[in-house]
Design an enzyme around this catalytic site. Structure first.
Site: not given
Ligand code: VAH
Length: 312
Positions: A6, A9-10, A32, A132, A136
């Site tokens: 990832g 990503g941010q 990624d 989400y 998590k």
């Protein structure tokens, strides 16, 4: 070698840079699904992931691939699959290949309406009511299970909403706190998808990266939490952030058109207690809202100038 999944990503974009600075460029593999990554890798392809770990003598994995809260509400199956199956795959490989450490981000989204709204503690009623948040929380249990049952040294942080100027977030409820800066510079106005008083826990990305490196460098015996650590940076509502931006851009105007994301934000705590992280591994935020807003605008203006000067 350290494998970051990832990486585009941010969080991944900045974490790769920080890890390369800390360990050396050739020690960090940026993977990624996106083709601009060093290694194009679909984390849901277990065999491909296992081969990548073996062929590159990977000893640590940072698993950042995820579908965030807003997108998760529109695509429950996709969010559950990406957020949980990817973690199970990584934990299985970490056990079998005896990796040194794994990092996996959780979120304050694990807390639901039953948790304290203010100063939400590490241990309390944790009943997520978003896809989400559920994914998590389930992941936190799996981290704890693999630590207790198989001795996998997996570590996790419940991130607040993350604000950064490099890679934009995708599909989150706290994304307004990033987009507002771009719109303030471009059009001096922003229409917010949350109500003006919807206060949420937030963290500036430099603090988030430092927290991750700090947790991962702490001796295992000092850690008392193997689900995921609460950490807090700042808490603010859209009206507070707008006021902070107006100090730098007086003509800035904000309007409010709340949508389905407002209900998601309402289900989360407004502020978080992070005593355990401070005690176990010395967590301490360095940015408050004013400091973050000032830095965000300075950095975005710098990037804009650089782009304008290079655009022929
Ligand atoms: C989201 N940025 O908005 C994420 C984060 C606490 C929020 O997990 O979904």
């Amino acid at each position: 070698k350290i494998l970051v999944i990832g990486a585009c990503g941010q969080i991944g974009t900045e974490l790769v840079a920080a890890l390369r600075y800390q360990h050396g460029n050739d020690k960090v593999i940026a993977a990624d699904k996106a083709t601009e990554a060093d290694m194009v890798l679909d984390v849901l392809e277990h065999q491909a992931l296992e081969t990548a770990v073996k062929e590159n003598s990977v000893t640590q994995i940072y698993l950042l691939a995820a579908m965030l809260s807003a997108n998760g509400e529109q695509n429950a199956d996709g969010a559950w699959k990406l957020n949980v199956q990817s973690l199970l795959s990584v934990l299985k490989i970490a056990r079998e290949q005896k990796l040194d450490k794994v990092f996996w981000p959780s979120s304050i989204a694990v807390f639901g309406p039953g948790a304290p709204k203010y100063h939400c503690p590490q241990h309390t009623r944790i009943e997520p009511n978003t896809v989400y948040g559920i994914s998590k929380r389930a992941g936190e249990y799996w981290c704890n299970y693999y630590f207790e049952k198989h001795g996998v040294d997996v570590r996790s942080i419940r991130f607040p909403g993350l604000i950064s100027y490099t890679a934009p977030p995708g599909g989150g409820t706290t994304d307004y706190a990033v987009d507002i800066f771009h719109k303030a510079l471009e059009k001096q106005r922003y229409t917010c998808f949350l109500t003006e008083d919807n206060c949420l826990p937030m963290l500036y990305m430099p603090d988030a990266i430092r927290a991750t490196l700090q947790l991962m460098a702490t001796p295992a015996e000092q850690l008392t939490i193997r689900t995921s650590y609460n950490i807090a940076g700042m808490s603010f509502a859209p009206c507070d952030l707008a006021a902070a931006i107006k100090k730098h851009i007086p003509e800035f105007k904000i309007s409010y058109e709340p949508d389905y994301r407002n209900a998601i934000a309402n289900s989360w705590p407004a502020s978080i207690r992070d005593d355990q992280a401070r005690k176990d591994w010395g967590w301490e935020p360095q940015y408050d809202m004013a400091g973050m807003a000032k830095d965000m605008l300075e950095q975005l203006r710098r990037i804009k100038k650089t782009v304008q000067s290079t655009v022929i």
